[in-house]
Enzyme design. Structure first.
Site, PDB file in Angstrom:
ATOM      1  N   GLU A 129      -0.554   6.051  12.997  1.00 16.06           N
ATOM      2  CA  GLU A 129      -1.910   5.518  13.209  1.00 16.06           C
ATOM      3  C   GLU A 129      -1.921   4.003  13.420  1.00 16.06           C
ATOM      4  O   GLU A 129      -2.680   3.491  14.233  1.00 16.06           O
ATOM      5  CB  GLU A 129      -2.799   5.878  12.005  1.00 16.06           C
ATOM      6  CG  GLU A 129      -4.250   5.488  12.203  1.00 16.06           C
ATOM      7  CD  GLU A 129      -5.140   5.945  11.041  1.00 16.06           C
ATOM      8  OE1 GLU A 129      -5.021   7.112  10.634  1.00 16.06           O
ATOM      9  OE2 GLU A 129      -5.926   5.131  10.543  1.00 16.06           O
ATOM     10  N   ASP A 130      -1.083   3.287  12.696  1.00 15.24           N
ATOM     11  CA  ASP A 130      -1.225   1.828  12.636  1.00 15.24           C
ATOM     12  C   ASP A 130      -0.081   1.023  13.249  1.00 15.24           C
ATOM     13  O   ASP A 130      -0.112  -0.208  13.189  1.00 15.24           O
ATOM     14  CB  ASP A 130      -1.358   1.375  11.169  1.00 15.24           C
ATOM     15  CG  ASP A 130      -2.679   1.807  10.538  1.00 15.24           C
ATOM     16  OD1 ASP A 130      -3.608   2.121  11.293  1.00 15.24           O
ATOM     17  OD2 ASP A 130      -2.767   1.831   9.303  1.00 15.24           O
ATOM     18  N   HIS A 181       0.843  -1.212   0.000  1.00 14.27           N
ATOM     19  CA  HIS A 181       0.000   0.000   0.000  1.00 14.27           C
ATOM     20  C   HIS A 181       0.874   1.256   0.000  1.00 14.27           C
ATOM     21  O   HIS A 181       0.628   2.196  -0.753  1.00 14.27           O
ATOM     22  CB  HIS A 181      -0.930  -0.018   1.221  1.00 14.27           C
ATOM     23  CG  HIS A 181      -1.604   1.295   1.479  1.00 14.27           C
ATOM     24  ND1 HIS A 181      -2.511   1.852   0.601  1.00 14.27           N
ATOM     25  CD2 HIS A 181      -1.498   2.182   2.502  1.00 14.27           C
ATOM     26  CE1 HIS A 181      -2.936   3.022   1.083  1.00 14.27           C
ATOM     27  NE2 HIS A 181      -2.332   3.250   2.229  1.00 14.27           N
ATOM     28  N   ASP A 195      -3.470   8.647  -1.301  1.00 12.03           N
ATOM     29  CA  ASP A 195      -3.920   7.533  -0.458  1.00 12.03           C
ATOM     30  C   ASP A 195      -5.300   7.058  -0.919  1.00 12.03           C
ATOM     31  O   ASP A 195      -5.551   5.862  -1.084  1.00 12.03           O
ATOM     32  CB  ASP A 195      -3.966   8.012   0.999  1.00 12.03           C
ATOM     33  CG  ASP A 195      -4.251   6.900   1.995  1.00 12.03           C
ATOM     34  OD1 ASP A 195      -3.781   5.759   1.784  1.00 12.03           O
ATOM     35  OD2 ASP A 195      -4.930   7.175   2.996  1.00 12.03           O
ATOM     36  N   HIS A 199       2.908   7.562   6.097  1.00 13.67           N
ATOM     37  CA  HIS A 199       1.616   8.146   6.467  1.00 13.67           C
ATOM     38  C   HIS A 199       0.795   7.299   7.431  1.00 13.67           C
ATOM     39  O   HIS A 199      -0.069   7.825   8.118  1.00 13.67           O
ATOM     40  CB  HIS A 199       0.797   8.539   5.221  1.00 13.67           C
ATOM     41  CG  HIS A 199       0.110   7.407   4.520  1.00 13.67           C
ATOM     42  ND1 HIS A 199       0.694   6.700   3.496  1.00 13.67           N
ATOM     43  CD2 HIS A 199      -1.129   6.860   4.682  1.00 13.67           C
ATOM     44  CE1 HIS A 199      -0.162   5.775   3.061  1.00 13.67           C
ATOM     45  NE2 HIS A 199      -1.260   5.848   3.758  1.00 13.67           N
ATOM     46  N   ASP A 200       1.042   6.004   7.490  1.00 16.24           N
ATOM     47  CA  ASP A 200       0.272   5.161   8.407  1.00 16.24           C
ATOM     48  C   ASP A 200       1.076   4.698   9.623  1.00 16.24           C
ATOM     49  O   ASP A 200       0.569   3.899  10.415  1.00 16.24           O
ATOM     50  CB  ASP A 200      -0.272   3.936   7.655  1.00 16.24           C
ATOM     51  CG  ASP A 200      -1.487   4.259   6.794  1.00 16.24           C
ATOM     52  OD1 ASP A 200      -2.274   5.155   7.183  1.00 16.24           O
ATOM     53  OD2 ASP A 200      -1.647   3.641   5.726  1.00 16.24           O
TER      54      ASP A 200
HETATM   55 NI    NI Z   1      -3.048   4.731   3.619  1.00 16.30          NI
END
Ligand code: NI
Length: 180
Positions: free
Chosen positions: A70-71, A35, A127, A66-67
């Protein structure tokens, strides 16, 4: 045209690969880095199509990272230490605030992205372009339609950042309607 530097790309790519190790793209067997590679490819293609991008490394590093906040268990402080404040603040704006009710998270993130340089807006457009692939088979029609509508909200909020990405997302939104 100003382009990204290979060292900046490689540093963020390696960091993201380690941070997301073991995670999969939801609904697939693909590693999550797939991704991040797709989103970053969209950003790089847009940079190449745009006469002036002031901070191409900011766009590319935010795309790759970017993640992470958050992840994964990577923190804002770690990103700031390794990649600088602009990248860390960009990645934070691109992260949902999970303390908010779910239905408020997207609007809140879009507001925070709008306070960032256009390079960060580009990552959000890229995204969603990357995420408008055929939806998982278990998604109900209502969820697919909601996801498409959310993409329109993102496009309207951020389209000024980059013509290439705005046009590409608009085309993807039209094509996505065949799934709903
Ligand atoms: Ni994403």
């Amino acid at each position: 045209m100003s382009l990204w530097t290979p060292e900046a790309y490689t540093k963020a790519w390696n960091f993201a690969a380690d941070a997301h190790r073991g995670q999969r793209v939801p609904g697939t067997e693909r590693p999550y880095i797939n991704h991040l590679g797709n989103v970053t490819m969209e950003v790089m293609r847009a940079i190449a199509a745009t006469p002036i991008i002031k901070q191409p490394d900011l766009a590319v590093q935010c795309a790759l990272l970017h993640d992470t906040i958050e992840d994964t268990d990577v923190t804002y402080e770690t990103v700031a230490d390794l990649f600088g404040l602009s990248v860390a603040t960009g990645v934070l704006a691109l992260s949902k605030d999970l303390a908010l009710p779910k239905e408020e998270q997207m609007a809140d993130s879009l507001r925070r992205i709008q306070q960032q340089p256009g390079e960060v807006w580009m990552v959000k457009l890229a995204d969603r372009i990357s995420n408008l692939q055929p939806p998982p088979g278990r998604w109900k029609r209502e969820k697919i339609q909601r996801y498409g509508a959310e993409a329109t909200t993102i496009l309207e909020a951020l389209r000024e950042a980059n013509d290439w990405l705005a046009q590409r997302l608009a085309q993807k939104i039209v094509a996505y309607k065949m799934y709903g």
